[in-house]
Each structure stands twice: as structure tokens, then as C-alpha cells.
Write a protein that holds these residues in place. Sequence first.
Motif, short mmCIF file in Angstrom:
data_model
loop_
_atom_site.label_atom_id
_atom_site.label_comp_id
_atom_site.label_asym_id
_atom_site.label_seq_id
_atom_site.Cartn_x
_atom_site.Cartn_y
_atom_site.Cartn_z
N LEU A 169 1.09 8.60 -9.29
CA LEU A 169 0.79 7.21 -9.64
C LEU A 169 1.90 6.63 -10.51
O LEU A 169 2.30 5.47 -10.35
N THR A 194 0.85 -1.19 0.00
CA THR A 194 0.00 0.00 0.00
C THR A 194 0.88 1.23 0.00
O THR A 194 1.85 1.31 0.77
N VAL A 210 -3.73 2.10 -3.35
CA VAL A 210 -3.22 3.48 -3.38
C VAL A 210 -4.14 4.38 -2.57
O VAL A 210 -5.36 4.37 -2.76
N LEU A 260 4.90 5.01 -8.74
CA LEU A 260 4.75 3.86 -7.86
C LEU A 260 5.42 2.62 -8.44
O LEU A 260 5.32 2.36 -9.64
N SER A 267 -0.45 -2.28 -4.92
CA SER A 267 -1.78 -2.59 -5.46
C SER A 267 -2.89 -1.75 -4.82
O SER A 267 -3.98 -1.66 -5.36
N ARG A 314 -5.37 -0.03 -7.26
CA ARG A 314 -4.49 0.74 -8.14
C ARG A 314 -4.94 0.72 -9.59
O ARG A 314 -4.96 1.76 -10.27
#
Length: 257
Positions: free
Chosen positions: A106, A16, A116, A109, A114, A192
Motif C-alpha cells: 500500500l 485501480t 486497491v 502506491l 483510489s 484505498r
Amino acid sequence: MSPMSPMPAEPSPSRTAAVIPAAGRGVRLGPGAPKALRALGGTPMLIHAVRAMAASRAVSLVVVVAPPDGAPEVKNLIDGHALPERTDYVVVPGGATRQESVKLGLDALPDDVSVVLVHDAARPLVPVDTVDAVIEAVRDGAPAVVPALPLADTVKEVEPGEPGEPGVPEPVLSTPVRARLRAVQTPQGFDRSTLAEAHRRVAVDGEGATDDAGMVERLGSPVVVVPGHEEAFKVTRPLDLVLAEAVLARRRANDGF
């Protein structure tokens, strides 16, 4: 299982991460430093917001999206404050709108994230229980989750006046049923892939989207609400900063830090 049978594949790791868009100026707080860098209890609000996300043991990475020309300064700022060692952070330059900045966060990442969270830097005092409740709801299968509170005030829908005409009476169009309304807070939590698809497919003109869950709604994906918290309010105007200082002072008195 026979000796020649292949071993079952191990599930892929899942982490996370929290994205904090902090590239805005915060003009309603008046002239001076960007809103996210205003001091609260002697510490910039952004640092409080990063710590609020890192307080959750489920959050292993925080991505701070800085003003386009201010990423080095923001990284130096974060380096100078204590954060939990179990939590990594990165700073990336943002875009012209909040929507662009979230998309850039985003993009930063790693693949094993998985879930967000997207959190407003101007909500520095959100309790960890609220953060954990959002994460748990996403992990339980909700594509998008928002913390929210019932409204204390009756809300009117009005016909807005022309820009530059302050004080002009505005006609009321309707009165929504208050029991069905909620005031939305952050962090908002997402699967995500769902959030990434929303940013790919939902084009918003002008200033862009200010509510990521609203983008997911436009995809037709379900969004659910979990209870928010009164201390997760957004510091937007000078009076909010006074209230935030009072909340922080009470916490320090109660917790002894």
C-alpha cells in the motif's frame, strides 16, 4: 457561464492497482522454492497471478511484494515474462507477516490510486470476470468487496487440540448454518482510504491478519460479497497443484495458447 467565471475543477484522476503479497514460504507444499515461485504449466505461479490481475483493463498497476531479501530476483523473474503493456508493475520487499507485506505494498502506491485489490499469489487462475466484478462493486460505492462461494461441506466448530498432538479427537462445539457461510477468495477489493485506515488502526498479534476484509470489518465498515469462481481456488497442498495443472491444460486446449 460568464467569461470571468472560473472553470469548474476537473475531477482528480483515479486508478485501480493490485497488491500481490508473495513473501511467504508456502511450507504446506513441501520443501523447495517459495510457493509463489513454484511452476504451474512451466511458469511460476506468481507470473500467472500477475497476469490474472493485469488481464483486467481496469488494473493499471500491479505491486508485487517479494521476500525481504528477494526483490531483485523477483523483479528479474517478472521482467522475463510477457505482461500487457498497458499495465505497470513494481516490486517491493515485504515484511515478516502477510499483514506487514500488504501494508508495504500500500505504501508503494502512487497518490492517484483510489481502488486497491489485494490478491493471493497462490490463486493463479482467478478469471478476469471475477476481478472485474470486484472492481465494479468498489467503484459503485462498497468500501470492501470479497468474492466468495457457498460451501459444499458442512462445517463444525471444534475445540482445537494442543499443538503437537495430531490425531487427537477434538470435541465439537457447534454446527454453523451452512447456508449463511461463504468461502472467501481473492482478489479482495477496497476503497484505498478504508484499507489504509484498517492497516493503521487494526493491530493483530502473532502472524498478523490473513484476511484484509476482516480488518475492515473490525473498523465497523461494511463488507459485501460478490460471486467467486471455482477456478480461483488457493494452491496450498500438492493436490491443489495437480488440480491447477489440469485447469490450465484445459484452458490451453480450449483457448489455443
